[in-house]
Scaffold this motif. Sequence first.
Motif, PDB file in Angstrom:
ATOM      1  N   GLU A 152      27.412 -41.096  49.403  1.00 25.81           N
ATOM      2  CA  GLU A 152      26.322 -42.005  49.742  1.00 25.81           C
ATOM      3  C   GLU A 152      25.516 -42.376  48.500  1.00 25.81           C
ATOM      4  O   GLU A 152      25.202 -43.545  48.272  1.00 25.81           O
ATOM      5  N   VAL A 153      25.206 -41.394  47.682  1.00 26.83           N
ATOM      6  CA  VAL A 153      24.449 -41.651  46.446  1.00 26.83           C
ATOM      7  C   VAL A 153      25.265 -42.547  45.517  1.00 26.83           C
ATOM      8  O   VAL A 153      24.731 -43.494  44.937  1.00 26.83           O
ATOM      9  N   ALA A 154      26.563 -42.279  45.402  1.00 26.36           N
ATOM     10  CA  ALA A 154      27.420 -43.106  44.549  1.00 26.36           C
ATOM     11  C   ALA A 154      27.452 -44.550  45.059  1.00 26.36           C
ATOM     12  O   ALA A 154      27.386 -45.498  44.269  1.00 26.36           O
ATOM     13  N   TYR A 155      27.528 -44.718  46.364  1.00 30.17           N
ATOM     14  CA  TYR A 155      27.514 -46.062  46.950  1.00 30.17           C
ATOM     15  C   TYR A 155      26.215 -46.791  46.585  1.00 30.17           C
ATOM     16  O   TYR A 155      26.237 -47.953  46.163  1.00 30.17           O
ATOM     17  N   ILE A 156      25.102 -46.107  46.768  1.00 27.10           N
ATOM     18  CA  ILE A 156      23.807 -46.722  46.479  1.00 27.10           C
ATOM     19  C   ILE A 156      23.696 -47.068  45.003  1.00 27.10           C
ATOM     20  O   ILE A 156      23.259 -48.167  44.646  1.00 27.10           O
ATOM     21  N   MET A 157      24.109 -46.165  44.126  1.00 28.71           N
ATOM     22  CA  MET A 157      24.036 -46.439  42.684  1.00 28.71           C
ATOM     23  C   MET A 157      24.888 -47.657  42.322  1.00 28.71           C
ATOM     24  O   MET A 157      24.487 -48.472  41.484  1.00 28.71           O
ATOM     25  N   ASN A 158      26.049 -47.800  42.959  1.00 24.98           N
ATOM     26  CA  ASN A 158      26.914 -48.957  42.691  1.00 24.98           C
ATOM     27  C   ASN A 158      26.324 -50.244  43.250  1.00 24.98           C
ATOM     28  O   ASN A 158      26.607 -51.327  42.754  1.00 24.98           O
ATOM     29  N   TYR A 159      25.513 -50.138  44.278  1.00 24.47           N
ATOM     30  CA  TYR A 159      24.891 -51.290  44.932  1.00 24.47           C
ATOM     31  C   TYR A 159      23.756 -51.869  44.082  1.00 24.47           C
ATOM     32  O   TYR A 159      23.511 -53.066  44.115  1.00 24.47           O
ATOM     33  N   LEU A 160      23.098 -51.013  43.329  1.00 27.23           N
ATOM     34  CA  LEU A 160      21.903 -51.417  42.579  1.00 27.23           C
ATOM     35  C   LEU A 160      22.237 -52.280  41.377  1.00 27.23           C
ATOM     36  O   LEU A 160      23.220 -52.036  40.681  1.00 27.23           O
ATOM     37  N   PRO A 161      21.392 -53.258  41.100  1.00 26.00           N
ATOM     38  CA  PRO A 161      21.537 -54.008  39.853  1.00 26.00           C
ATOM     39  C   PRO A 161      21.355 -53.062  38.655  1.00 26.00           C
ATOM     40  O   PRO A 161      20.642 -52.052  38.765  1.00 26.00           O
ATOM     41  N   TRP A 166       7.154 -45.973  41.607  1.00 23.59           N
ATOM     42  CA  TRP A 166       8.215 -46.967  41.584  1.00 23.59           C
ATOM     43  C   TRP A 166       7.732 -48.329  42.051  1.00 23.59           C
ATOM     44  O   TRP A 166       6.802 -48.443  42.832  1.00 23.59           O
ATOM     45  N   GLU A 167       8.413 -49.342  41.581  1.00 22.35           N
ATOM     46  CA  GLU A 167       8.122 -50.722  41.956  1.00 22.35           C
ATOM     47  C   GLU A 167       8.746 -51.045  43.309  1.00 22.35           C
ATOM     48  O   GLU A 167       9.840 -50.576  43.632  1.00 22.35           O
ATOM     49  N   HIS A 168       8.046 -51.867  44.067  1.00 28.42           N
ATOM     50  CA  HIS A 168       8.500 -52.242  45.412  1.00 28.42           C
ATOM     51  C   HIS A 168       9.906 -52.842  45.386  1.00 28.42           C
ATOM     52  O   HIS A 168      10.768 -52.445  46.184  1.00 28.42           O
ATOM     53  N   ASP A 169      10.150 -53.797  44.506  1.00 30.64           N
ATOM     54  CA  ASP A 169      11.453 -54.467  44.487  1.00 30.64           C
ATOM     55  C   ASP A 169      12.588 -53.500  44.197  1.00 30.64           C
ATOM     56  O   ASP A 169      13.678 -53.629  44.763  1.00 30.64           O
ATOM     57  N   ASP A 170      12.354 -52.522  43.325  1.00 32.42           N
ATOM     58  CA  ASP A 170      13.395 -51.542  42.996  1.00 32.42           C
ATOM     59  C   ASP A 170      13.731 -50.675  44.206  1.00 32.42           C
ATOM     60  O   ASP A 170      14.905 -50.471  44.533  1.00 32.42           O
ATOM     61  N   VAL A 171      12.712 -50.172  44.866  1.00 32.46           N
ATOM     62  CA  VAL A 171      12.933 -49.303  46.025  1.00 32.46           C
ATOM     63  C   VAL A 171      13.514 -50.107  47.183  1.00 32.46           C
ATOM     64  O   VAL A 171      14.334 -49.595  47.948  1.00 32.46           O
ATOM     65  N   PHE A 172      13.139 -51.368  47.281  1.00 34.24           N
ATOM     66  CA  PHE A 172      13.685 -52.227  48.326  1.00 34.24           C
ATOM     67  C   PHE A 172      15.206 -52.289  48.220  1.00 34.24           C
ATOM     68  O   PHE A 172      15.911 -52.235  49.237  1.00 34.24           O
ATOM     69  N   PHE A 173      15.744 -52.381  47.010  1.00 41.47           N
ATOM     70  CA  PHE A 173      17.197 -52.361  46.811  1.00 41.47           C
ATOM     71  C   PHE A 173      17.802 -51.060  47.351  1.00 41.47           C
ATOM     72  O   PHE A 173      18.859 -51.067  47.971  1.00 41.47           O
ATOM     73  N   ILE A 174      17.135 -49.951  47.095  1.00 42.62           N
ATOM     74  CA  ILE A 174      17.637 -48.652  47.558  1.00 42.62           C
ATOM     75  C   ILE A 174      17.628 -48.588  49.083  1.00 42.62           C
ATOM     76  O   ILE A 174      18.597 -48.134  49.704  1.00 42.62           O
ATOM     77  N   VAL A 175      16.555 -49.054  49.690  1.00 43.28           N
ATOM     78  CA  VAL A 175      16.464 -49.070  51.157  1.00 43.28           C
ATOM     79  C   VAL A 175      17.576 -49.936  51.741  1.00 43.28           C
ATOM     80  O   VAL A 175      18.270 -49.526  52.684  1.00 43.28           O
ATOM     81  N   GLN A 176      17.777 -51.109  51.175  1.00 42.10           N
ATOM     82  CA  GLN A 176      18.844 -51.992  51.654  1.00 42.10           C
ATOM     83  C   GLN A 176      20.211 -51.323  51.510  1.00 42.10           C
ATOM     84  O   GLN A 176      21.034 -51.393  52.421  1.00 42.10           O
ATOM     85  N   ALA A 177      20.450 -50.698  50.376  1.00 44.01           N
ATOM     86  CA  ALA A 177      21.737 -50.041  50.137  1.00 44.01           C
ATOM     87  C   ALA A 177      21.965 -48.906  51.119  1.00 44.01           C
ATOM     88  O   ALA A 177      23.069 -48.730  51.641  1.00 44.01           O
ATOM     89  N   GLU A 178      20.929 -48.120  51.378  1.00 43.36           N
ATOM     90  CA  GLU A 178      21.030 -47.006  52.321  1.00 43.36           C
ATOM     91  C   GLU A 178      21.379 -47.514  53.714  1.00 43.36           C
ATOM     92  O   GLU A 178      22.260 -46.967  54.387  1.00 43.36           O
TER      93      GLU A 178
END
Length: 106
Positions: free
Chosen positions: A18-27, A84-96
């Motif tokens: 799951e963590v690997a998936y999220i890391m790959n999802y992030l810009p 953390w910045e909202h936009d950065d965490v938003f990517f993580i939430v979306q990926a999760e």
Amino acid sequence: MAGIDDEILRGAEEDAQEVAYIMNYLPQEVKERFNEDDIYYCIDVILDYFMSANPDSEGYYDIDLDELTDIVIKKAKQEKIGEWEHDDVFFIVQAELDYNEQLEDE
């Protein structure tokens, strides 16, 4: 005891996927601001959110991604994990959420 150990190992492997998936999802620029421990932390906060939320009569959750993102940010700041910045965490939430949706489709 081997059964419990196997289950723990399987859970750890699933978490790592799951963590690997999220890391790959992030810009790339977002990846540079978060490490794996940060991602594990975000996953835990998101899970806590769902455990305290109530699904509708059909079993679905009405999720406000901005609200969930703000919860992760606020909790991380309170617990001195990071600011953390909202936009950065938003990517993580979306990926999760995307990751878990894919699991449901399997």
